[in-house]
Design an enzyme around this catalytic site. Structure first.
Site, PDB file in Angstrom:
ATOM      1  CE  LYS A 366      -3.879  -2.320   2.735  1.00 29.04           C
ATOM      2  NZ  LYS A 366      -3.137  -3.476   3.159  1.00 29.04           N
ATOM      3  CE  LYS A 408      -2.498   6.969  -1.210  1.00 29.80           C
ATOM      4  NZ  LYS A 408      -3.806   7.045  -0.292  1.00 29.80           N
ATOM      5  CE  LYS A 420      -5.922  -2.190  -3.166  1.00 26.97           C
ATOM      6  NZ  LYS A 420      -6.031  -3.595  -2.504  1.00 26.97           N
TER       7      LYS A 420
END
Length: 612
Positions: A366, A408, A420
């Site tokens: 992340k 994001k 993602k």
């Protein structure tokens, strides 16, 4: 008498002496001076009875197990009741055995006197100790307590009785005008929230303690903002903990954190619906040792699943979580497995063994700057790791698959966000086939998570600064970890397949303002005591984040804080072809080629040319 179970032998001896003193005192008041010796000689039996029964009854009833320096009102009430009880026994025995017991009225008076004496001695010892302790600790922190309700009164009582609570409470603040100038445990209500700044200056306040239990969020935020402007260190007494346990210690009062200021009204969940989805089911959580994954595990266990499987590659956090969950839920069936979502054979073994009903997929890399420098790792773990988990979830008949996504992923400018977004696209394509309901839940930053800006700011303030902010205008959405986990569970109950649920993150927060507020709450002046430095945007970092792409639209759900974006039609064959190109780029281990291939898969991805 077995002295081993009497914790305070001094009081035991004093009570015997008080029995003798009570009888002699009553004789001195009632009897003529010439007859005092006669009264004493005639009352030997009564004196023996008085000095014996009272201490014995006190010992049996546990009076000597009470620490009278820290005694509560209920302890004194117990002392009074037990004293009356012992007096009744004494008088009753005296009337039954009249031989040698020639002054019954005097005995009644003496019993009343001893009750007053034993209570007075204990109260005097407490006052004496408090006086000596206050002299010894005249350098205690001068404190102002916000609130004059039950929580503040509980705190005042604890400060008055606990030597480890080193506070000199100067006054109370309460907006209820009827409480103005009222006195609680010797402390006056000095004014309302509008007087906080003035009082802190006039009274030389060192520390402000916020002690209001059920104040609405907006009002609490306003008061804490005022407190932050005083330059005093601000602490908070968590109301729920104190009210439930009834205990306050020096450790209970904690520093006010940004979480307290950004926290919104409590999340209301449809617990019945969530319980129907989870109770009696086998639930698997990937990335279970992480910030979101671990909180999901805690929340899931409240709904009594048949089994919880925690999967994580990092053994330390997984082990700590395992100990925590087994201690809190000893009867729950919990398995902790160390495994990588990249390992297809390992994943298939897990799915074929446990055959989970629900999967919460929280495992991911992340950290934006780290993934920008190592894009191959982001793609291998996030994209193809998600593909692996989704593949075996579908193969082994998982009912619902919930992937944790991020804001994001919307119009990404970094590899982490683009990876993602690819994960969202993958689960949307899987949702078109089979019976498994694949969905994603998208939200912004969570306070206190690993890598969050808040722990970084706290460390920098502790070190004396500077506090580093990337850009004066950078903003972010924030949510607490428990709130995010709860809403993920609620969103999962709405899953039909292919949706991307978007959580209401509230208003975006300017990071610069957040840094200043955290410095102020710590008792320092921003830019004077603690400097704030701007370091420039990090690789792939945006000034602001978005929660929704233009083409997704937004619809309401049954929950006011959960929205759903319309699924975008994705051609499965084309997506698979692009993923093959991405695999080829990974084999070359060429960062530029990987980013170019990512841009082919995610049309909304903008490559940061400074780090291409």
């Amino acid at each position: 008498m077995d002295f081993r179970f009497i914790r305070n032998r001094h009081f035991f001896i004093i009570d015997i002496l008080m029995g003798l003193l009570a009888y002699v005192a009553i004789i001195a008041v009632i009897a003529p001076l010439s007859a005092i010796i006669t009264y004493i000689e005639g009352g030997i039996f009564a004196i023996i009875l008085l000095t014996t029964i009272c201490p014995v009854v006190f010992a049996i009833c546990g009076i000597y197990q009470i620490d009278w320096i820290y005694a509560s009102y209920s302890d004194y009430a117990k002392l009074l009741c037990v004293g009356i009880f012992s007096a009744i026994i004494n008088i009753f025995i005296g009337f039954l055995i009249k031989n040698g017991y020639i002054f019954p009225k005097l005995n009644v008076a003496a019993n009343a006197c001893i009750i007053m004496l034993v209570c007075s001695v204990r109260f005097f010892v407490r006052l004496l100790y408090k006086y000596m302790f206050s002299k010894k600790n005249n350098h205690d922190k001068r404190a102002l307590i916000i609130g004059a309700g039950s929580l503040a009164v509980t705190l005042l009582r604890e400060i008055n009785t606990n030597p480890h609570m080193s506070y000199n409470v100067v006054g109370l603040i309460d907006d209820e005008k009827l409480k103005y100038k009222k006195r609680f445990y010797g402390v006056n209500v000095l004014g309302t929230r509008n007087d906080i700044v003035r009082i802190c200056k006039e009274k030389g306040i060192d520390e402000i303690i916020f002690a209001i239990y059920n104040l609405p969020y907006q009002q609490r935020q306003q008061i804490l903002d005022i407190c932050a402007s005083t330059g005093c260190k601000v602490k908070i007494l968590p109301g729920i903990e104190a009210m439930l346990t009834g205990k306050i210690t020096s450790n209970t009062i904690r520093e006010v954190e940004i979480e307290d200021l950004l926290e919104r009204d409590p999340v209301t969940l449809d617990n019945k619906q969530i319980a129907n989805d989870i109770a009696g089911k086998t639930v698997l959580v990937t990335g279970g040792g992480g910030s979101i994954g671990s909180e999901l595990c805690r929340q899931i266990l409240k709904y009594r699943p048949a089994k919880l499987i925690v999967v994580d590659i990092y053994e330390n956090t997984a082990y700590e979580l395992s100990l925590e969950l087994k201690k809190k839920y000893p009867k729950q069936d919990i398995d902790t497995i160390i495994a990588s979502i990249r390992d297809e054979e390992r994943l298939e073994k897990i799915f074929s063994t446990y055959k989970p009903d629900m999967v919460f997929h929280a495992a991911a890399h992340k950290h934006v700057p780290l993934m920008e420098k190592s894009p191959s790792e982001a793609i291998k773990n996030n994209v193809f790791g998600t593909y692996n988990v989704a593949l075996y979830a579908q193969k082994y008949g998982v009912e619902r698959f919930i992937m944790i996504s991020t804001d994001k992923a919307v119009n990404p400018t970094n590899i982490m966000g683009a990876s993602k977004r690819m994960c969202e696209m993958i689960i949307q394509t899987f949702a078109k086939e089979g019976k498994t309901k694949f969905v994603a839940v998208r939200f912004g930053n969570v306070l206190g998570s690993n890598g969050s800006v808040i722990p970084l700011f706290k460390r920098q303030i502790k070190d004396g600064g500077p506090v580093t902010v990337t850009h004066p205008e950078i903003t972010r959405f924030f949510m607490t970890i428990p709130e995010a986990a709860q809403l993920v569970l609620q969103a999962a109950s709405y899953a039909q397949g292919g949706e991307i649920f978007v959580l209401d993150m509230g208003e975006p927060v300017k990071i610069y303002d957040l840094a200043r507020k955290l410095i102020s709450l710590s008792g320092y002046k921003p830019d004077a005591d603690i400097k704030i430095e701007f370091t420039g945007l990090r690789p792939g970092e945006k000034l602001y984040e978005e929660l929704l792409m233009d083409e997704e639209g937004l619809n309401k759900t049954a929950h006011s804080k959960i929205f759903v974006g319309q699924p975008i039609d994705i051609d499965v064959d084309i997506l698979n072809q692009k993923l093959e190109v991405l695999k080829a780029a990974l084999e070359k281990d060429d960062d530029a080629a990987i980013k170019t291939a990512v841009a082919e898969v995610v049309p909304t991805y903008t490559i940061d040319e400074n780090y291409a």
